[in-house]
Scaffold this motif. Structure first.
Motif, PDB file in Angstrom:
ATOM      1  N   TYR A   1      -7.770  35.463  12.638  1.00 15.33           N
ATOM      2  CA  TYR A   1      -6.624  36.342  12.821  1.00 15.33           C
ATOM      3  C   TYR A   1      -6.301  37.088  11.526  1.00 15.33           C
ATOM      4  O   TYR A   1      -6.642  36.617  10.428  1.00 15.33           O
TER       5      TYR A   1
ATOM      6  N   TYR B   1       0.947  33.242  21.543  1.00 18.35           N
ATOM      7  CA  TYR B   1      -0.164  32.962  20.623  1.00 18.35           C
ATOM      8  C   TYR B   1      -1.137  31.943  21.208  1.00 18.35           C
ATOM      9  O   TYR B   1      -2.358  32.058  21.010  1.00 18.35           O
TER      10      TYR B   1
ATOM     11  N   PHE C   1      -8.570  28.588  14.605  1.00 18.13           N
ATOM     12  CA  PHE C   1      -9.936  28.478  15.103  1.00 18.13           C
ATOM     13  C   PHE C   1     -10.670  27.398  14.313  1.00 18.13           C
ATOM     14  O   PHE C   1     -10.622  27.372  13.075  1.00 18.13           O
TER      15      PHE C   1
ATOM     16  N   HIS D   1      -4.937  32.966  22.199  1.00 23.38           N
ATOM     17  CA  HIS D   1      -6.037  32.156  21.661  1.00 23.38           C
ATOM     18  C   HIS D   1      -6.992  31.746  22.783  1.00 23.38           C
ATOM     19  O   HIS D   1      -8.221  31.884  22.665  1.00 23.38           O
TER      20      HIS D   1
END
Length: 364
Positions: free
Chosen positions: A154, A83, A169, A87
């Motif tokens: 997401y 993850y 984010f 990202h």
């Protein structure tokens, strides 16, 4: 719809676990050099190839470089690193895309996109649990990268399931990523049946346990032999149309691997039959409103494959690797595809393929 275009991958061979800002600055600087040096000749750029599968293979499974995982790897953490890396990949892509738009687009007129590996998922049974599992698979495998590109965050199911292990984010990052892909690059080879495995055993987390599924796919990874399932590609294009606002799509890879001796490689009728039905599936999707702009066959000639080396043969042209000159010879599929692109419909269908094979044998 079928374009022969020049696409360059600004490919990350390894996304390290160092600070995201360092990764972004390195990658953006690298992209700047590529845009500056090659931009007058390139109209379609793909920043990172197969971003989702690269991340899973490298940081969850450890089967591709740098080979990190929680299992039989020297180091790694499959519960967090996929993850984090995913990202950083999205932010690196978005940074390169912003650079191109600010500095080069008006002068060069090109497009920048991210490439994703898209599997055609179907529930293994008609049960509600398997249907929900199939949707989770779409969210985790495709929506993971595609939803931020289109909507700025997401998928909800990922945020709920992964929790604090999934990076967030910032508002600025969300705006940077959202809309940063001028088209969606799709790579497609296989379909998979999905079985629900939730609730899973507590105490261990990785990408698969988070997703809560098991897959029965249609490909043999070792031999690269995949079942012919054109409906899966059509379904992927329909799903992108309905779920993500019908963005422009280019199918950057689709093709069939074949093994055998030189004679069998040359008369690759199964590959022609494969391409015939898959291109037909793309046309069906376009007729139903998909904004699919182009289709690329993998590959122009036999090349090194990441997992299979020189064993799997995908090319329209045979390459003799035993010859120091690497002699290249057109296969039957090369003649068929050339005729197809020129609008020769006489070679479509089983009778046309049989006629082509007869002509090819006579000329040989």
């Amino acid at each position: 719809m079928l374009h022969c275009t020049t696409t360059i991958y600004l490919k990350l061979s390894r996304m390290t676990m160092e600070a995201g800002s360092t990764v972004l600055s390195y990658f953006t600087a690298y992209a700047d050099v590529c845009f500056r040096e090659f931009g007058s000749h390139v109209k379609f750029w793909t920043t990172i190839n197969e971003a989702n599968i690269f991340t899973i293979g490298s940081y969850n499974d450890g089967i591709t470089g740098p080979g990190r995982c929680s299992g039989n790897c020297m180091s790694g953490n499959s519960s967090t690193e996929p993850y984090i890396v995913g990202h950083n990949l999205l932010l690196a892509h978005a940074s390169a895309s912003r650079l191109y738009r600010q500095k080069y687009k008006n002068m060069q007129g090109g497009s920048v996109a991210l490439s994703l590996y898209a599997i055609g998922f179907s529930p293994a049974t008609s049960s509600k649990d398997d249907e929900m599992a199939a949707q989770r698979a779409r969210d985790f495998y495709l929506g993971w990268m595609l939803e931020p590109l289109v909507y700025g965050d997401y998928p909800y199911v990922m945020r709920k399931t992964v929790g604090s292990r999934l990076p967030k984010f910032s508002e600025e990052e969300s705006e940077l990523v959202k809309g940063s892909s001028d088209f969606i690059g799709i790579i497609h080879y296989l379909a998979a049946n999905v079985t629900n495995t939730k609730p899973y055993f507590p105490g261990y987390s990785d990408f698969y346990s988070d997703c809560g599924i098991t897959l029965s796919n249609t490909c043999n990874i070792t031999t690269s032999q995949c079942a012919v399932t054109p409906w899966a590609l059509e379904g992927v294009l329909e799903y992108i149309k309905q779920s993500y606002g019908n963005p422009p799509v280019y199918i950057l890879e689709n093709g069939k691997s074949m093994k055998g001796d030189f004679q069998m490689q040359q008369k690759d009728t199964p590959r022609i039959e494969y391409l015939h039905v898959y291109i037909g599936a793309v046309f069906n999707a376009v007729r139903n409103g998909s904004d699919t702009k182009g289709y690329f066959i993998w590959s122009f000639m036999d090349v090194y494959e990441l997992l299979g080396g020189y064993g799997p043969k995908y090319g329209l042209y045979y390459v003799n690797f035993s010859d120091t000159h690497l002699t290249r010879s057109p296969k039957l599929s090369a003649h068929w595809y050339s005729a197809f692109l020129k609008g020769d419909t006489t070679l479509l269908g089983s009778q046309g393929i049989a006629q082509l094979q007869s002509n090819f044998s006579s000329s040989s």
